[in-house]
Write a protein that holds these residues in place. Structure first.
Motif, PDB file in Angstrom:
ATOM      1  N   ASN A  37       0.766  -1.137   0.033  1.00 37.46           N
ATOM      2  CA  ASN A  37      -0.025   0.134  -0.194  1.00 37.46           C
ATOM      3  C   ASN A  37       0.874   1.271   0.032  1.00 37.46           C
ATOM      4  N   TYR A  40       2.400   1.858  -3.354  1.00 36.86           N
ATOM      5  CA  TYR A  40       1.815   2.113  -4.485  1.00 36.86           C
ATOM      6  C   TYR A  40       1.273   3.661  -4.283  1.00 36.86           C
ATOM      7  N   LYS A  60      -0.372  -5.107  -0.640  1.00 36.51           N
ATOM      8  CA  LYS A  60      -0.478  -5.325  -1.904  1.00 36.51           C
ATOM      9  C   LYS A  60       0.837  -6.097  -2.383  1.00 36.51           C
ATOM     10  N   ILE A  65       0.230  -4.147  -7.653  1.00 32.80           N
ATOM     11  CA  ILE A  65       0.709  -2.902  -7.912  1.00 32.80           C
ATOM     12  C   ILE A  65       0.962  -2.656  -9.564  1.00 32.80           C
ATOM     13  N   CYS A  69      -1.012  -0.037 -11.694  1.00 33.78           N
ATOM     14  CA  CYS A  69      -0.208   0.958 -12.649  1.00 33.78           C
ATOM     15  C   CYS A  69      -0.511   0.835 -14.033  1.00 33.78           C
TER      16      CYS A  69
END
Length: 209
Positions: A37, A40, A60, A65, A69
Motif C-alpha cells: 500500500n 503504491y 499489496k 501494484i 499502474c
C-alpha cells in the motif's frame, strides 16, 4: 538528471541493500516502502520513472501494484524482484506490462543492467528465470554423467551458494584448484562463461545431487 526510483521490499536487509547499491551508482531513490500500500501510494504521489518491487509484500503484492499502474495509466515502469520461480507468476508479470523481472538471489548482479534496459524502454526478463523454467524437470541431467566425483562435489557445494574460498576450505584444496574445476565443469556442461551460469545450473539441478 538521474533516474527517479521507488523501491519496495518487506525484507529490511534487501530494501537497504538495494537502496545503498543504487544510490552508490548515481540513481535517485525518491522513496522506499516495506509494504504494498505504501509503495503504491508513493508511486501515485511521486510518479517515479521506475518502481522496483518485491512480488510478495503485505497489503499489496508487486503484481497487484503492476496491475494497478497499468489500469490507471501511471507512467512508472515496474521491475519485479522475487524468489518465486513459478511459471504462472512469470506469465502474469508479462501480462501486467512489467518491464523487468529478476530473481532476488541475483538482484545485486542484475539490477543495474535491468534498469539500464528499462531506461531505454526495453524489457529485461532475467535469463535465470527463463533458464529455470525451461530446465525445471524431474529428469536427471545427462550432463551429470560427464562429471568426475570431485566435480560433482564442487557442483553440490556451488548449489549451496558457497564461494570458491569456502569450497577450498571444505575440501582442503586451493582456491586455484577450485577455479580450475569450475572452468572444467562449465566446459563439460556446455555453459557460457557468465559468472552466474554455473550457479544457476547448480541451483536448478540441486535435487539431483
Amino acid at each position: 538528471m538521474s533516474t527517479s526510483i521507488v523501491i519496495a521490499d518487506d525484507h529490511p536487509l534487501m530494501l537497504r541493500g538495494l537502496t545503498d547499491f543504487l544510490t552508490s551508482k548515481g540513481f535517485n531513490i525518491v522513496g522506499s516502502a516495506a509494504d504494498g500500500n505504501t509503495a503504491y501510494n508513493l508511486i501515485v504521489k511521486l510518479k517515479p520513472e521506475i518502481a522496483i518491487l518485491d512480488i510478495r509484500m503485505p497489503h499489496k503484492t508487486g503484481l497487484e501494484i503492476a496491475e494497478a499502474c497499468t489500469k490507471n495509466n501511471l507512467p512508472t515502469k515496474v521491475i519485479l524482484i522475487t524468489f518465486d520461480k513459478e511459471e504462472e507468476i512469470y506469465e502474469q508479470a508479462k501480462e501486467f506490462n512489467v518491464y523487468g523481472y529478476i530473481l532476488k538471489e541475483f538482484a545485486i548482479e542484475e539490477i543495474e543492467i535491468c534498469i539500464n534496459h528499462v531506461i531505454n524502454n526495453e524489457r529485461y526478463f532475467s535469463e535465470e528465470i527463463a533458464f529455470y523454467l525451461n530446465h525445471n524437470t524431474n529428469n536427471k541431467p545427462a550432463d551429470l554423467e560427464n562429471l568426475t566425483k570431485s566435480e560433482l562435489k564442487i557442483v553440490q557445494l556451488i548449489s549451496e551458494n558457497k564461494t570458491s574460498l569456502e569450497i577450498a576450505k571444505e575440501l582442503s584444496i586451493s582456491v586455484r584448484t577450485v577455479d580450475k574445476h569450475r572452468s572444467n565443469i562449465v566446459n563439460k556442461l556446455g555453459l557460457d562463461n557468465k559468472p552466474t551460469s554455473l550457479s544457476i545450473w547448480a541451483n536448478v539441478n540441486k535435487h539431483h545431487f
